[in-house]
Motif scaffolding. Structure first.
Motif, PDB file in Angstrom:
ATOM      1  N   LEU A  15       9.425  79.828  35.202  1.00 31.77           N
ATOM      2  CA  LEU A  15       9.134  80.058  33.785  1.00 31.77           C
ATOM      3  C   LEU A  15       8.333  81.343  33.612  1.00 31.77           C
ATOM      4  N   LYS A  16       7.325  81.535  34.435  1.00 29.35           N
ATOM      5  CA  LYS A  16       6.508  82.753  34.373  1.00 29.35           C
ATOM      6  C   LYS A  16       7.373  83.986  34.584  1.00 29.35           C
ATOM      7  N   GLU A  19       9.348  84.642  31.444  1.00 33.45           N
ATOM      8  CA  GLU A  19       8.478  85.186  30.402  1.00 33.45           C
ATOM      9  C   GLU A  19       8.161  86.666  30.663  1.00 33.45           C
ATOM     10  N   GLU A  20       7.945  87.001  31.920  1.00 33.25           N
ATOM     11  CA  GLU A  20       7.669  88.403  32.253  1.00 33.25           C
ATOM     12  C   GLU A  20       8.893  89.278  32.003  1.00 33.25           C
ATOM     13  N   PHE A  22      11.279  88.650  29.905  1.00 33.76           N
ATOM     14  CA  PHE A  22      11.482  88.684  28.457  1.00 33.76           C
ATOM     15  C   PHE A  22      10.572  89.727  27.808  1.00 33.76           C
ATOM     16  N   GLY A  23       9.377  89.892  28.349  1.00 34.99           N
ATOM     17  CA  GLY A  23       8.411  90.828  27.787  1.00 34.99           C
ATOM     18  C   GLY A  23       8.725  92.292  28.055  1.00 34.99           C
ATOM     19  N   GLN A  36      15.107  83.729  25.521  1.00 34.96           N
ATOM     20  CA  GLN A  36      14.377  82.757  24.705  1.00 34.96           C
ATOM     21  C   GLN A  36      14.906  81.344  24.919  1.00 34.96           C
ATOM     22  N   ILE A  39      13.829  80.141  28.355  1.00 30.29           N
ATOM     23  CA  ILE A  39      12.404  79.811  28.352  1.00 30.29           C
ATOM     24  C   ILE A  39      12.174  78.473  27.665  1.00 30.29           C
ATOM     25  N   THR A  43      10.782  75.140  29.513  1.00 24.99           N
ATOM     26  CA  THR A  43       9.550  74.543  29.001  1.00 24.99           C
ATOM     27  C   THR A  43       9.736  73.053  28.725  1.00 24.99           C
TER      28      THR A  43
END
Length: 76
Positions: A15-16, A19-20, A22-23, A36, A39, A43
């Motif tokens: 997940l991390k 998220e990274e 995605f950023g 999205q 993620i 989650t």
């Protein structure tokens, strides 16, 4: 117990990573939507597995076992 927590940890790391990724810049709107969705799905799985793991630890008295092991180590 180690395996159960390890499996959940692996999902948290995944997940991390999502998220990274995605950023970061450079993704189109379609790719961002895919991230999205991934993620959100990850989650949901993590939340569900965390609830099940907490139930399992209570049912198997894991906190009591850890306290017992801690007491044994202190006596050594």
């Amino acid at each position: 117990m180690v395996g159960k927590f390890g499996d959940l940890n692996n999902k948290l790391i995944a997940l991390k990573y999502l998220e990274e990724k995605f950023g970061k810049r450079g993704f189109g709107s379609r790719k961002k939507k895919d991230f999205q969705k991934a993620i959100e799905a990850k989650t949901i799985v993590i939340d569900s597995e965390w609830l099940e793991l907490k139930k399992w630890t209570k049912a198997n008295l894991i906190d009591t076992q850890i306290e017992g092991l801690s007491d044994c180590l202190k006596q050594s």
